[in-house]
Scaffold this motif. Structure first.
Motif, PDB file in Angstrom:
ATOM      1  N   HIS A   7       0.790  -1.263  -0.046  1.00 50.27           N
ATOM      2  CA  HIS A   7      -0.001   0.173  -0.076  1.00 50.27           C
ATOM      3  C   HIS A   7       0.930   1.414   0.031  1.00 50.27           C
ATOM      4  O   HIS A   7       1.580   1.348   0.938  1.00 50.27           O
ATOM      5  CB  HIS A   7      -0.930   0.147   1.153  1.00 50.27           C
ATOM      6  N   TYR A   8       0.741   1.919  -1.168  1.00 49.53           N
ATOM      7  CA  TYR A   8       1.611   3.268  -1.288  1.00 49.53           C
ATOM      8  C   TYR A   8       0.923   4.249  -2.161  1.00 49.53           C
ATOM      9  O   TYR A   8       0.147   3.922  -2.897  1.00 49.53           O
ATOM     10  CB  TYR A   8       2.785   2.926  -1.806  1.00 49.53           C
ATOM     11  N   TRP A   9       1.017   5.489  -2.007  1.00 52.13           N
ATOM     12  CA  TRP A   9       0.524   6.441  -2.872  1.00 52.13           C
ATOM     13  C   TRP A   9       0.596   6.337  -4.106  1.00 52.13           C
ATOM     14  O   TRP A   9       1.807   5.982  -4.411  1.00 52.13           O
ATOM     15  CB  TRP A   9       0.982   7.970  -2.325  1.00 52.13           C
ATOM     16  N   THR A  10      -0.278   6.702  -4.840  1.00 53.81           N
ATOM     17  CA  THR A  10      -0.090   6.840  -6.472  1.00 53.81           C
ATOM     18  C   THR A  10       0.891   8.015  -6.852  1.00 53.81           C
ATOM     19  O   THR A  10       0.807   9.087  -6.128  1.00 53.81           O
ATOM     20  CB  THR A  10      -1.462   6.665  -7.240  1.00 53.81           C
ATOM     21  N   GLY A  14       8.440   7.525  -4.015  1.00 53.85           N
ATOM     22  CA  GLY A  14       8.546   7.780  -2.326  1.00 53.85           C
ATOM     23  C   GLY A  14       9.189   6.542  -1.543  1.00 53.85           C
ATOM     24  O   GLY A  14      10.059   5.893  -2.236  1.00 53.85           O
ATOM     25  N   ARG A  15       8.679   6.598  -0.701  1.00 47.40           N
ATOM     26  CA  ARG A  15       9.456   5.527   0.464  1.00 47.40           C
ATOM     27  C   ARG A  15       8.926   4.009  -0.133  1.00 47.40           C
ATOM     28  O   ARG A  15       9.476   3.040   0.309  1.00 47.40           O
ATOM     29  CB  ARG A  15       9.110   5.553   1.781  1.00 47.40           C
ATOM     30  N   GLY A  16       7.717   3.978  -0.876  1.00 46.67           N
ATOM     31  CA  GLY A  16       7.244   2.728  -1.292  1.00 46.67           C
ATOM     32  C   GLY A  16       8.121   1.911  -2.336  1.00 46.67           C
ATOM     33  O   GLY A  16       8.145   0.835  -2.360  1.00 46.67           O
ATOM     34  N   SER A  60      -0.916   1.527  10.906  1.00 45.53           N
ATOM     35  CA  SER A  60       0.264   2.174  10.356  1.00 45.53           C
ATOM     36  C   SER A  60      -0.107   3.439  10.485  1.00 45.53           C
ATOM     37  O   SER A  60      -1.207   4.097  10.269  1.00 45.53           O
ATOM     38  CB  SER A  60       0.714   1.889   8.847  1.00 45.53           C
ATOM     39  N   PHE A  61       0.881   4.288  10.868  1.00 39.72           N
ATOM     40  CA  PHE A  61       1.014   5.990  10.789  1.00 39.72           C
ATOM     41  C   PHE A  61       0.789   6.404   9.224  1.00 39.72           C
ATOM     42  O   PHE A  61       0.003   7.370   9.181  1.00 39.72           O
ATOM     43  CB  PHE A  61       2.091   6.577  11.399  1.00 39.72           C
ATOM     44  N   ALA A  62       1.326   5.999   8.352  1.00 36.45           N
ATOM     45  CA  ALA A  62       1.395   6.349   7.276  1.00 36.45           C
ATOM     46  C   ALA A  62       2.071   5.352   6.297  1.00 36.45           C
ATOM     47  O   ALA A  62       2.628   4.480   6.510  1.00 36.45           O
ATOM     48  CB  ALA A  62       2.281   7.524   7.098  1.00 36.45           C
ATOM     49  N   PRO A  63       1.604   5.494   4.876  1.00 36.21           N
ATOM     50  CA  PRO A  63       2.029   4.733   3.938  1.00 36.21           C
ATOM     51  C   PRO A  63       3.740   4.712   3.777  1.00 36.21           C
ATOM     52  O   PRO A  63       4.187   5.922   4.151  1.00 36.21           O
ATOM     53  CB  PRO A  63       1.427   4.815   2.513  1.00 36.21           C
ATOM     54  N   PRO A  64       4.378   3.674   3.341  1.00 31.94           N
ATOM     55  CA  PRO A  64       3.883   2.379   2.968  1.00 31.94           C
ATOM     56  C   PRO A  64       3.555   1.377   4.008  1.00 31.94           C
ATOM     57  O   PRO A  64       4.379   1.642   5.232  1.00 31.94           O
ATOM     58  CB  PRO A  64       5.251   1.929   2.084  1.00 31.94           C
ATOM     59  N   PHE A  65       2.678   0.695   3.859  1.00 34.98           N
ATOM     60  CA  PHE A  65       2.468  -0.323   4.696  1.00 34.98           C
ATOM     61  C   PHE A  65       2.413  -1.775   3.614  1.00 34.98           C
ATOM     62  O   PHE A  65       1.914  -1.770   2.478  1.00 34.98           O
ATOM     63  CB  PHE A  65       1.391  -0.208   5.768  1.00 34.98           C
ATOM     64  N   GLY A  74       3.759  -1.560   9.049  1.00 34.21           N
ATOM     65  CA  GLY A  74       4.127  -0.069   8.490  1.00 34.21           C
ATOM     66  C   GLY A  74       5.481   0.023   8.956  1.00 34.21           C
ATOM     67  O   GLY A  74       6.249  -0.510   9.774  1.00 34.21           O
ATOM     68  N   GLN A  75       6.136   1.337   8.282  1.00 31.69           N
ATOM     69  CA  GLN A  75       7.803   1.724   8.434  1.00 31.69           C
ATOM     70  C   GLN A  75       8.335   0.798   7.353  1.00 31.69           C
ATOM     71  O   GLN A  75       8.471  -0.427   7.781  1.00 31.69           O
ATOM     72  CB  GLN A  75       8.151   1.398   9.916  1.00 31.69           C
ATOM     73  N   THR A  76       9.044   1.699   6.384  1.00 29.43           N
ATOM     74  CA  THR A  76       9.859   0.840   5.552  1.00 29.43           C
ATOM     75  C   THR A  76      10.849  -0.031   6.139  1.00 29.43           C
ATOM     76  O   THR A  76      10.734  -1.245   5.479  1.00 29.43           O
ATOM     77  CB  THR A  76      10.482   2.019   4.570  1.00 29.43           C
ATOM     78  N   ALA A  77      11.470   0.407   7.090  1.00 26.80           N
ATOM     79  CA  ALA A  77      12.545  -0.449   7.489  1.00 26.80           C
ATOM     80  C   ALA A  77      12.047  -1.790   8.001  1.00 26.80           C
ATOM     81  O   ALA A  77      12.596  -3.132   8.074  1.00 26.80           O
ATOM     82  CB  ALA A  77      13.519   0.201   8.502  1.00 26.80           C
ATOM     83  N   GLY A 233       7.475  13.991  -5.091  1.00 28.31           N
ATOM     84  CA  GLY A 233       8.157  12.819  -4.312  1.00 28.31           C
ATOM     85  C   GLY A 233       9.093  13.307  -3.193  1.00 28.31           C
ATOM     86  O   GLY A 233       8.929  14.484  -2.997  1.00 28.31           O
ATOM     87  N   ILE A 234       9.895  12.518  -2.948  1.00 28.01           N
ATOM     88  CA  ILE A 234      10.819  12.734  -1.619  1.00 28.01           C
ATOM     89  C   ILE A 234      12.088  13.425  -2.372  1.00 28.01           C
ATOM     90  O   ILE A 234      12.656  14.374  -1.956  1.00 28.01           O
ATOM     91  CB  ILE A 234      11.318  11.477  -0.892  1.00 28.01           C
ATOM     92  N   PHE A 235      12.606  13.054  -3.468  1.00 25.31           N
ATOM     93  CA  PHE A 235      13.541  13.466  -4.206  1.00 25.31           C
ATOM     94  C   PHE A 235      12.971  14.476  -5.174  1.00 25.31           C
ATOM     95  O   PHE A 235      12.592  13.775  -6.178  1.00 25.31           O
ATOM     96  CB  PHE A 235      14.454  12.386  -4.802  1.00 25.31           C
TER      97      PHE A 235
HETATM   98  N1  LIG Z   1       9.297   6.422   8.949  1.00 29.64           N
HETATM   99  C1  LIG Z   1       8.180   5.981   8.029  1.00 29.64           C
HETATM  100  C2  LIG Z   1       7.989   7.267   7.293  1.00 29.64           C
HETATM  101  C3  LIG Z   1       6.554   7.126   6.505  1.00 29.64           C
HETATM  102  C4  LIG Z   1       6.206   8.391   5.734  1.00 29.64           C
HETATM  103  O1  LIG Z   1       6.608   9.463   6.248  1.00 29.64           O
HETATM  104  N2  LIG Z   1       5.402   8.104   4.557  1.00 29.64           N
HETATM  105  C5  LIG Z   1       4.906   9.449   3.812  1.00 29.64           C
HETATM  106  C6  LIG Z   1       5.017   9.203   2.609  1.00 29.64           C
HETATM  107  S1  LIG Z   1       6.484   8.727   2.081  1.00 29.64           S
HETATM  108  C7  LIG Z   1       3.696   9.969   4.376  1.00 29.64           C
HETATM  109  O2  LIG Z   1       2.519   9.493   3.724  1.00 29.64           O
HETATM  110  N3  LIG Z   1       3.534  10.639   5.289  1.00 29.64           N
HETATM  111  C8  LIG Z   1       2.349  11.191   5.933  1.00 29.64           C
HETATM  112  C9  LIG Z   1       2.435  11.782   7.000  1.00 29.64           C
HETATM  113  O3  LIG Z   1       3.394  12.026   7.572  1.00 29.64           O
HETATM  114  O4  LIG Z   1       1.362  12.445   7.549  1.00 29.64           O
HETATM  115  C10 LIG Z   1       8.761   5.155   6.969  1.00 29.64           C
HETATM  116  O5  LIG Z   1       9.989   5.001   6.824  1.00 29.64           O
HETATM  117  O6  LIG Z   1       8.055   4.283   6.431  1.00 29.64           O
END
Ligand SMILES: N[C@@H](CCC(=O)N[C@@H](CS)C(=O)NCC(=O)O)C(=O)O
Length: 244
Positions: A7-10, A14-16, A60-65, A74-77, A233-235
């Protein structure tokens, strides 16, 4: 039916992308849920329903999960430490498992700093609303942080005396894939600073090239599944931030 549900944003890597690369390198059967058609249970709505599922005991707090059977991680690592042994992308000893996780967490630290170079004040504000701070932050990132992080990865590669260019032992791990993606992102966002830093860190550059040539990765990078980098995105490539 696919084994794994990512599950990740379209629209963004990103981290997905760190999870996607592991699944792709292993030839795993997975579905990128939000990018699938709504008629087949995909779309952003499906991601949001999962994210906000009221009875999920491990939200999960945020994607990816990642959803796999009863697991929702959740959490990439954390996703990668779960997938590593299942996909054959981590060594078998406790030492290797922990060291690979430590490398991944350090990559995650640098990814966060890359993000903060264009969003130094808040993720909730637009880049344009924090541009002055971003200029300062990105200058420091390019001048000090990129060299410092990449020097550390170069040293890790130098100290690994196993044959091949890997971070851990003689086998491909998810940390190698993630370092590849980090280099891809830095080269996209900060072409001048990344070129300067990589020219002095040949083993990091070599690892990147080796991963790019892996048959499954090469095919994936050419496929429609690999999204292009962009300024959501991130970059992000904002030339004014590339203090190379
Ligand atoms: N530490 C988490 C960070 C997850 C994260 O920040 N996800 C971003 C997208 S890459 C998000 O959707 N954040 C929403 C928010 O922080 O409210 C990980 O490595 O997965």
């Amino acid at each position: 039916m696919a084994d794994y549900e990512l599950h990740y944003w379209t629209g963004i890597q990103g981290r997905g992308e760190f999870v996607r690369l592991a699944l792709e390198a292993a030839g795993a059967s997975y579905v990128d849920v939000a990018r699938g058609p709504e008629a087949e249970g995909g779309g952003d709505g499906a991601l949001m329903r999962r994210l906000r599922h009221a009875s999920n005991p491990t939200p999960s707090f945020a994607p990816p999960f990642l959803v796999h059977g009863d697991f929702c991680i959740g959490q990439t690592a954390a996703i990668l430490i779960y997938l590593g042994p299942r996909l054959g992308l981590v060594g078998k000893t406790e030492r290797d498992v922990l060291w690979t996780h430590q490398l991944q967490l350090t990559i995650a630290d640098m990814v966060s700093e890359a993000h903060d170079s264009h969003h130094p004040i808040s993720s909730s504000l637009y880049y344009e609303d924090q541009k002055d701070a971003a200029l300062e932050r990105a200058k420091d990132f390019c001048t000090h942080r990129i060299p410092k992080f990449l020097t550390w990865f170069e040293q890790v590669l130098e100290r690994n005396d196993a044959p091949g260019t890997h971070l851990v032992g003689a086998q491909l791990s998810y940390a190698d894939l993630s370092l590849f993606q980090l280099v891809e992102g830095l080269r996209y966002a900060f072409p001048k600073a990344a070129a300067a830093a990589l020219s002095e860190r040949p083993l990091v550059a070599q690892l990147h090239d080796n991963v790019r040539r892996l048959p499954r990765i090469r095919d994936y990078l050419k496929s429609r599944r690999r999204l292009a980098f962009n300024e959501q995105g991130i970059f992000r490539r904002y030339p004014e931030l590339d203090a190379g």
